[in-house]
Design a protein around this motif. Structure first.
Motif, mmCIF file in Angstrom:
data_model
loop_
_atom_site.group_PDB
_atom_site.id
_atom_site.type_symbol
_atom_site.label_atom_id
_atom_site.label_comp_id
_atom_site.label_asym_id
_atom_site.label_seq_id
_atom_site.Cartn_x
_atom_site.Cartn_y
_atom_site.Cartn_z
ATOM 1 N N ASN A 2 38.009 53.369 34.170
ATOM 2 C CA ASN A 2 36.962 53.958 33.278
ATOM 3 C C ASN A 2 35.683 52.898 33.263
ATOM 4 O O ASN A 2 35.731 51.672 33.306
ATOM 5 N N ARG A 3 34.685 53.695 33.080
ATOM 6 C CA ARG A 3 33.228 52.746 33.330
ATOM 7 C C ARG A 3 32.873 52.643 32.030
ATOM 8 O O ARG A 3 32.669 53.521 31.142
ATOM 9 N N TYR A 4 32.054 51.499 31.562
ATOM 10 C CA TYR A 4 31.553 51.248 30.142
ATOM 11 C C TYR A 4 30.156 50.392 30.380
ATOM 12 O O TYR A 4 30.016 49.985 31.083
ATOM 13 N N GLY A 5 29.187 51.305 29.508
ATOM 14 C CA GLY A 5 27.891 50.781 29.513
ATOM 15 C C GLY A 5 27.564 50.633 28.139
ATOM 16 O O GLY A 5 28.156 51.461 27.123
ATOM 17 N N SER A 6 26.935 49.367 27.928
ATOM 18 C CA SER A 6 26.503 49.135 26.379
ATOM 19 C C SER A 6 25.054 48.487 26.365
ATOM 20 O O SER A 6 24.555 47.762 27.488
ATOM 21 N N VAL A 7 24.186 48.455 25.372
ATOM 22 C CA VAL A 7 23.141 47.937 25.229
ATOM 23 C C VAL A 7 23.091 46.978 23.884
ATOM 24 O O VAL A 7 23.500 47.466 22.858
ATOM 25 N N ILE A 8 22.200 45.804 23.876
ATOM 26 C CA ILE A 8 21.647 45.118 22.820
ATOM 27 C C ILE A 8 20.324 44.658 23.060
ATOM 28 O O ILE A 8 20.160 44.299 24.164
ATOM 29 N N LYS A 9 19.742 44.406 21.869
ATOM 30 C CA LYS A 9 18.354 43.396 22.408
ATOM 31 C C LYS A 9 18.644 42.104 22.448
ATOM 32 O O LYS A 9 19.766 41.484 21.890
ATOM 33 N N ILE A 57 40.168 48.542 33.929
ATOM 34 C CA ILE A 57 41.426 49.300 34.817
ATOM 35 C C ILE A 57 42.809 49.274 34.031
ATOM 36 O O ILE A 57 44.001 49.585 34.937
ATOM 37 N N GLY A 58 42.763 48.730 32.906
ATOM 38 C CA GLY A 58 44.072 48.786 31.951
ATOM 39 C C GLY A 58 44.401 50.191 31.756
ATOM 40 O O GLY A 58 43.894 51.093 31.779
ATOM 41 N N GLU A 59 45.422 49.920 30.624
ATOM 42 C CA GLU A 59 46.174 51.245 30.144
ATOM 43 C C GLU A 59 45.842 51.429 28.667
ATOM 44 O O GLU A 59 45.949 52.377 28.166
ATOM 45 N N ASP A 60 45.345 50.310 28.153
ATOM 46 C CA ASP A 60 45.180 50.262 26.352
ATOM 47 C C ASP A 60 43.725 49.429 26.316
ATOM 48 O O ASP A 60 44.195 48.336 25.921
ATOM 49 N N PHE A 61 42.705 50.214 26.174
ATOM 50 C CA PHE A 61 41.532 49.232 26.053
ATOM 51 C C PHE A 61 41.416 48.802 24.889
ATOM 52 O O PHE A 61 40.972 47.544 24.568
ATOM 53 N N LYS A 62 41.563 49.497 23.851
ATOM 54 C CA LYS A 62 41.689 48.850 22.610
ATOM 55 C C LYS A 62 42.649 47.623 22.231
ATOM 56 O O LYS A 62 42.154 46.521 21.710
ATOM 57 N N GLN A 63 43.755 47.745 22.907
ATOM 58 C CA GLN A 63 44.677 46.531 22.846
ATOM 59 C C GLN A 63 43.963 45.577 23.486
ATOM 60 O O GLN A 63 43.947 44.233 23.258
#
Length: 107
Positions: A2-9, A57-63
């Motif tokens: 899964n791909r993730y993008g995030s933003v902050i100032k 690349i994992g199985e449990d992002f939250k963990q």
């Protein structure tokens, strides 16, 4: 994967400090990122904003994110980097970096 993008100032007066910190990220922080199944991690800067991209690349992002958040070295790293950042008012509850929706991708 899964791909993730995030933003902050980034605070203008802290930009050079932020760049300096990330030119020499602590090895234990890098190790934890890898142990938490994050790959291809990049942070970009433009006009007062930091954009983060990584692949999970994992199985449990939250963990895995809880594991990272519980790591004392990572907590210390965040304490040092946090004052350089200014979260977006529109971020979701519990977020520091605001998650972004992917609107296009091609391999």
């Amino acid at each position: 994967m899964n791909r993730y993008g995030s933003v902050i100032k980034v605070k203008p007066e802290k930009l050079e400090e932020y760049k300096r910190l990330h030119a020499n990220v602590w090895q234990d922080v890098l190790k934890m990122i890898h142990e938490c199944n994050i790959r291809n991690y990049s942070i970009y800067y433009k006009d007062g904003y930091l954009f983060s991209y990584f692949e999970y690349i994992g199985e449990d992002f939250k963990q895995d994110m809880a594991k990272m958040a519980a790591d004392p070295t990572t907590q210390k790293w965040w304490e040092i980097c946090g004052p350089c950042q200014e979260p977006l008012a529109t971020r979701l509850e519990g977020e520091w970096w605001a998650s972004m929706d992917e609107v296009f991708h091609i391999d």
